[in-house]
Design an enzyme around this catalytic site. Structure first.
Site, PDB file in Angstrom:
ATOM      1  N   HIS A   1      34.378  69.675  62.134  1.00 56.69           N
ATOM      2  CA  HIS A   1      35.054  68.978  61.033  1.00 56.69           C
ATOM      3  C   HIS A   1      34.194  67.820  60.533  1.00 56.69           C
ATOM      4  CE1 HIS A   1      38.705  71.084  62.440  1.00 56.69           C
ATOM      5  NE2 HIS A   1      39.147  70.891  61.211  1.00 56.69           N
TER       6      HIS A   1
ATOM      7  N   LYS B   1      37.321  62.757  60.693  1.00 56.18           N
ATOM      8  CA  LYS B   1      38.488  63.291  61.418  1.00 56.18           C
ATOM      9  C   LYS B   1      38.774  62.446  62.653  1.00 56.18           C
ATOM     10  CE  LYS B   1      40.644  67.492  63.155  1.00 56.18           C
ATOM     11  NZ  LYS B   1      41.940  67.150  62.542  1.00 56.18           N
TER      12      LYS B   1
HETATM   13  N1  LIG Z   1      47.606  71.264  58.620  1.00 55.38           N
HETATM   14  C1  LIG Z   1      46.433  71.406  58.021  1.00 55.38           C
HETATM   15  O1  LIG Z   1      46.078  72.469  57.527  1.00 55.38           O
HETATM   16  C2  LIG Z   1      45.538  70.190  57.925  1.00 55.38           C
HETATM   17  C3  LIG Z   1      44.416  70.193  57.085  1.00 55.38           C
HETATM   18  C4  LIG Z   1      43.683  69.011  56.974  1.00 55.38           C
HETATM   19  C5  LIG Z   1      44.067  67.877  57.688  1.00 55.38           C
HETATM   20  N2  LIG Z   1      45.148  67.944  58.521  1.00 55.38           N
HETATM   21  C6  LIG Z   1      45.643  66.759  59.241  1.00 55.38           C
HETATM   22  O2  LIG Z   1      46.396  65.976  58.303  1.00 55.38           O
HETATM   23  C7  LIG Z   1      46.280  64.593  58.641  1.00 55.38           C
HETATM   24  C8  LIG Z   1      45.732  63.830  57.431  1.00 55.38           C
HETATM   25  O3  LIG Z   1      44.427  64.288  57.159  1.00 55.38           O
HETATM   26  P1  LIG Z   1      43.542  63.646  56.024  1.00 55.38           P
HETATM   27  O4  LIG Z   1      42.199  64.235  56.136  1.00 55.38           O
HETATM   28  O5  LIG Z   1      44.275  63.705  54.719  1.00 55.38           O
HETATM   29  O6  LIG Z   1      43.491  62.118  56.564  1.00 55.38           O
HETATM   30  P2  LIG Z   1      43.318  60.774  55.776  1.00 55.38           P
HETATM   31  O7  LIG Z   1      42.430  60.991  54.600  1.00 55.38           O
HETATM   32  O8  LIG Z   1      42.960  59.742  56.797  1.00 55.38           O
HETATM   33  O9  LIG Z   1      44.788  60.468  55.209  1.00 55.38           O
HETATM   34  C9  LIG Z   1      45.849  59.972  55.955  1.00 55.38           C
HETATM   35  C10 LIG Z   1      46.584  58.979  55.056  1.00 55.38           C
HETATM   36  O10 LIG Z   1      47.811  58.569  55.640  1.00 55.38           O
HETATM   37  C11 LIG Z   1      48.088  57.282  55.106  1.00 55.38           C
HETATM   38  N3  LIG Z   1      49.059  56.623  55.961  1.00 55.38           N
HETATM   39  C12 LIG Z   1      48.824  55.829  57.046  1.00 55.38           C
HETATM   40  N4  LIG Z   1      49.996  55.389  57.560  1.00 55.38           N
HETATM   41  C13 LIG Z   1      50.989  55.928  56.787  1.00 55.38           C
HETATM   42  C14 LIG Z   1      52.405  55.842  56.815  1.00 55.38           C
HETATM   43  N5  LIG Z   1      53.067  55.107  57.731  1.00 55.38           N
HETATM   44  N6  LIG Z   1      53.099  56.535  55.895  1.00 55.38           N
HETATM   45  C15 LIG Z   1      52.480  57.256  54.957  1.00 55.38           C
HETATM   46  N7  LIG Z   1      51.126  57.351  54.865  1.00 55.38           N
HETATM   47  C16 LIG Z   1      50.395  56.701  55.783  1.00 55.38           C
HETATM   48  C17 LIG Z   1      46.747  56.563  55.042  1.00 55.38           C
HETATM   49  O11 LIG Z   1      46.522  55.635  54.012  1.00 55.38           O
HETATM   50  P3  LIG Z   1      47.419  54.469  53.360  1.00 55.38           P
HETATM   51  O12 LIG Z   1      47.282  53.287  54.270  1.00 55.38           O
HETATM   52  O13 LIG Z   1      46.769  54.257  52.009  1.00 55.38           O
HETATM   53  O14 LIG Z   1      48.825  54.934  53.197  1.00 55.38           O
HETATM   54  C18 LIG Z   1      45.767  57.717  54.793  1.00 55.38           C
HETATM   55  O15 LIG Z   1      45.337  57.771  53.440  1.00 55.38           O
HETATM   56  C19 LIG Z   1      45.372  64.535  59.878  1.00 55.38           C
HETATM   57  O16 LIG Z   1      46.181  64.501  61.025  1.00 55.38           O
HETATM   58  C20 LIG Z   1      44.590  65.831  59.804  1.00 55.38           C
HETATM   59  O17 LIG Z   1      44.138  66.279  61.053  1.00 55.38           O
HETATM   60  C21 LIG Z   1      45.884  69.063  58.642  1.00 55.38           C
END
Ligand SMILES: NC(=O)c1ccc[n+]([C@@H]2O[C@H](COP(=O)([O-])OP(=O)(O)OC[C@H]3O[C@@H](n4cnc5c(N)ncnc54)[C@H](OP(=O)(O)O)[C@@H]3O)[C@@H](O)[C@H]2O)c1
Length: 270
Positions: free
Chosen positions: A158, A162
């Site tokens: 990844h 991540k």
């Molecule tokens: N299921 C799948 O197919 C798949 C695919 C890709 C990723 N994922 C997973 O999805 C998650 C997110 O991935 P990502 O790459 O998008 O990560 P990311 O870019 O770090 O986004 C996570 C976001 O959550 C926000 N956040 C933090 N605390 C929060 C809260 N209390 N309420 C709402 N939002 C909050 C953060 O920013 P703010 O402080 O601006 O709110 C941040 O922008 C990870 O766990 C990843 O492993 C899953």
């Protein structure tokens, strides 16, 4: 048109979902319309449009989850693992279905999801791509057909940002192998090999993790015995694949009876 609230709207996945929904404002493809956008209290985008690329969705990012869920039939969570329990409780209180795409949450968070699933439908999807759902089926078949003489190792790669490792998808694939062998992943998983570690234990499932650059997500399950090796590999090259799968699954989930679901249910796989 049922509304979808995005929890974690400012993140990579949150924005991929917003882009998909904005490109399809009538909801013709997904069957859903953006109704809420939830960020953290510290977010620089709090109170600003859900889309960070200048497109106007008319939906403002809020750190008040009850507000974000107000017009939603379903919530899609791609935030941080530590927020999963609070998001589950809020969705249960609001009677809003929940798809959890966030990975890396602990057993207590899983218990909170099981608790919420008594009231609302909860879909736990560490990988929302169609390809990985099919890959899981292939891995189950291969494990059963090849038997215990084949060593199984799981490799994943990844992007450098991540936070959890191994990925939720790698762990889920390991769970499929363990289950097909009549064991649990906890019994078989090996996460650490370095230095003069002991030889490979028969039946164990080793995990290897690579973090670099902008790799969207790659998983391989390797079956190896004396004289041959089978590798089942999935490579995601565009985050939109997860967003498309998540919206399809969320549309499927809205209005289902309470309970815990997986991507295999969405796709009608056994
Ligand atoms: N299921 C799948 O197919 C798949 C695919 C890709 C990723 N994922 C997973 O999805 C998650 C997110 O991935 P990502 O790459 O998008 O990560 P990311 O870019 O770090 O986004 C996570 C976001 O959550 C926000 N956040 C933090 N605390 C929060 C809260 N209390 N309420 C709402 N939002 C909050 C953060 O920013 P703010 O402080 O601006 O709110 C941040 O922008 C990870 O766990 C990843 O492993 C899953």
């Amino acid at each position: 048109m049922p509304g979808v609230a995005i929890l974690g709207v400012t993140g990579r996945m949150g924005q991929a979902l917003v882009r998909l929904l904005s490109a399809d404002p009538d909801g013709a493809a997904a069957g859903l319309t953006l109704s809420g956008a939830v960020c953290s209290p510290l977010s620089a985008r709090r109170g600003r449009d859900a889309a960070s690329d200048g497109v106007s969705t008319g939906i403002l990012a809020t750190d008040q989850i009850a507000t974000g869920l107000r017009d939603a039939a379903v919530a899609v969570d791609f935030s941080r693992p530590q927020h999963v329990p609070a998001h589950a409780a809020a969705c249960a209180a609001a009677g809003v279905a929940l798809l959890v795409g966030t990975t890396g949450f602990d057993a207590a968070a899983r218990a909170a999801l099981d608790d919420a699933a008594r009231t609302i439908p909860v879909l736990i999807a560490p990988n929302t791509s169609l390809g990985v759902a099919v890959m899981s089926q292939l891995v189950r078949q291969a494990t059963a057909a090849l038997g215990p003489d084949y060593d199984v190792e799981i490799l994943e790669a990844h992007h450098r940002g991540k936070r959890d490792a191994p990925s939720g998808t790698a762990l889920a694939l390991g769970g499929v192998v363990a289950e097909a062998r009549g064991a649990t992943l906890e019994e078989l998983a090996v996460f650490d090999r370095h230095g003069g570690s002991a030889p490979r234990a028969a039946g164990s499932i080793g995990f290897a993790v690579l973090r670099a650059g902008d790799i969207v997500g790659e998983h391989s399950v390797v079956f190896a015995a004396a004289g041959e090796r089978i590798e089942i590999t999935h490579r995601a090259t565009d985050r939109a694949i997860f967003a498309r799968g998540a919206l399809r699954a969320a549309a499927w989930l809205a209005g289902r009876p309470p309970g815990v679901y997986g991507m295999q249910n969405v796709l009608g796989l056994p």
